[in-house]
Design an enzyme around this catalytic site. Structure first.
Site: not given
Ligand code: EPU
Length: 420
Positions: A22-23, A115, A120, A306, A398
């Site tokens: 998915k990701n 969320c 996030r 995850d 999802r």
């Molecule tokens: N963060 C910031 N600022 C930003 C972006 C992120 O502070 O601008 C922080 C977040 O709050 C968090 C950390 O950085 O503490 C990591 O977040 P990341 O940006 O890596 O998460 P994401 O890219 O939004 C993806 C996956 C998530 C998974 C995370 C971490 C997708 C669609 N989502 O989210 O997947 O948990 O990476 O590996 O790729 C799931 O599949 O259940 C899921 C939540």
């Protein structure tokens, strides 16, 4: 709303085919916006999140067709505006911003909002776009990015929890069409980032270093259509491996990639669970009595956030005290109080959950709060005595393709019913 009814206590046995990730699929679908030519993406899991992403692409002007796991996206003419009603439903949709900015040099996307697993924020995404030369404005719940031209730069993308997966994806996509060379330092190393880089490269992008903390992108004028097969879902594979261990069964994970699962298999091994290569596949089963272990979630190649919830269900069955520390998302412990309803003894202390494992679990109605928490409740229900009803399983739909059907094939007594 639908629920799962699970009669627990049956060891899972057999083989399960691991779906596409998915990701990995979500940003790859968004990347198809970078070209006016058709793109063909194979092994796209049929999930509400991927269907939803297809709808977002359509709302931006692209034509999409999903047929038996193969998605065609043709974004001949697109617009750069995505509204709240769409974006708020899926936080991952923020990854359309990089391709829109890259191709159109402007994007107006609703802020996704928080969320249940944490705040996030997207500050790092925005910092990156700014470094490429975009002007950012936040107004009326929308973030607007615009640039006359994007230019390469050296940029540090690390944040308070380390790297950002979708932030790295967004920057890679925008920089692919920027003038000059962009270097992303403290880039996310997740396999999903590597998969996106492979797709972008097939589209004509010039990217090196994906999978390491330094990614270099040399901008090109134009990208073209490409074909790509999405990597298998390491989180789904991990979930089934843990379900096998929790039920004291033996499950072969068809297509799972051992090289994407090292932190998990290492921890499982310490806990008494073997995940071994069997030809092209992996096989998970207990090799000894379950043992308490400590787990800390970290960016890849560390233990994935995850899989934290699912691992907690397993450790609730392991005699002794396990400490699970969540370093990525501050409030990703919504499953704890629901696991307690099944008899688990878990206390939260700051970013850690202290699991006093080994107490027998018994079935009860529980409520799913997010995708991975739902998977944890299903695992606990499969291991518990009696009947567990997991409510609100739309969260599961999802991110897990046909989870109930796959579990039934492994012998689980699980059915989907209308919530009572
Ligand atoms: N963060 C910031 N600022 C930003 C972006 C992120 O502070 O601008 C922080 C977040 O709050 C968090 C950390 O950085 O503490 C990591 O977040 P990341 O940006 O890596 O998460 P994401 O890219 O939004 C993806 C996956 C998530 C998974 C995370 C971490 C997708 C669609 N989502 O989210 O997947 O948990 O990476 O590996 O790729 C799931 O599949 O259940 C899921 C939540």
């Amino acid at each position: 709303m639908e629920s799962f009814l699970i009669k627990g206590g049956v060891p899972l046995h057999g083989e399960v085919a691991i779906s596409g990730s998915k990701n990995a699929a979500l940003p790859i679908m968004a990347a198809a916006l970078l070209t006016g030519e058709p793109c063909v993406i194979r092994r796209v899991p049929d999930l509400s999140d991927t269907r939803f992403m297809a709808r977002i692409l359509e709302s931006l002007g692209a034509a999409t067709k999903l047929e038996r796991g193969t998605l065609t996206v043709h974004a001949q003419k697109i617009r750069g505006y995505a509204d709240y009603e769409l974006v708020r439903k899926m936080r991952g949709s923020i990854c359309i911003m990089g391709p829109l900015l890259g191709r159109l040099k402007q994007a107006r996307v609703s802020l996704p909002g928080g969320c249940v697993i944490g705040a996030r924020p997207i500050n790092l995404h925005l910092k990156g776009f700014q470094a490429l030369g975009a002007k950012i404005k936040i107004e009326g719940g929308y973030v607007e990015a615009a640039a006359k031209q994007l230019g390469g730069t050296i940029l540090f993308l690390g944040g308070r929890a380390g790297s950002t997966v979708l932030g790295t994806a967004n920057l890679m996509m925008a920089a692919a069409l920027a003038a000059g060379v962009t270097v992303i330092e403290s880039a996310a190393c997740e396999p999903e980032v590597v998969d996106l880089a492979a797709f972008l490269t097939a589209m004509g992008a010039k990217i090196s270093g994906a999978g390491s903390p330094t990614i270099t992108i040399t901008g090109v004028k134009k990208l073209h259509g490409a074909e790509h097969e999405v990597i298998p879902d390491r989180i789904e594979a991990a979930t089934f491996a843990i379900a096998a261990a929790a039920t004291n069964g033996e499950v072969t994970l068809r297509g799972a990639r051992a090289d994407h699962l090292r932190a998990l298999t290492d921890k499982l091994n310490e806990a008494g669970v073997a995940v071994e290569r069997r030809g092209e596949n992996l096989r998970a089963r207990r090799r000894a009595a379950l043992k308490a272990v400590d787990v800390t979630t970290l960016p890849y190649p560390g233990f994935p956030t995850d899989v934290q919830a699912q691992m907690m269900s397993l450790l609730a069955l392991a005699p002794g005290i396990s400490i699970i520390t969540e370093r990525i998302f501050e409030s990703r412990f919504m499953h704890v109080s629901e696991l307690a309803r099944l008899g688990a003894d878990i206390e939260i202390e700051g970013p850690s959950a202290i699991v006093k494992g080994g107490r027998p679990l018994s079935g009860a109605p529980v409520m799913a709060s997010d995708l991975r928490a739902s998977a944890a409740l299903v695992i606990a229900g499969l291991a518990a005595k009696g009947e567990t009803q997991v409510n609100r399983i739309y969260h599961l739909d999802r991110g897990y393709e046909g989870m109930d059907a796959k579990l039934r094939k492994l012998g689980a007594r699980i059915r989907r019913v209308e919530e009572k």
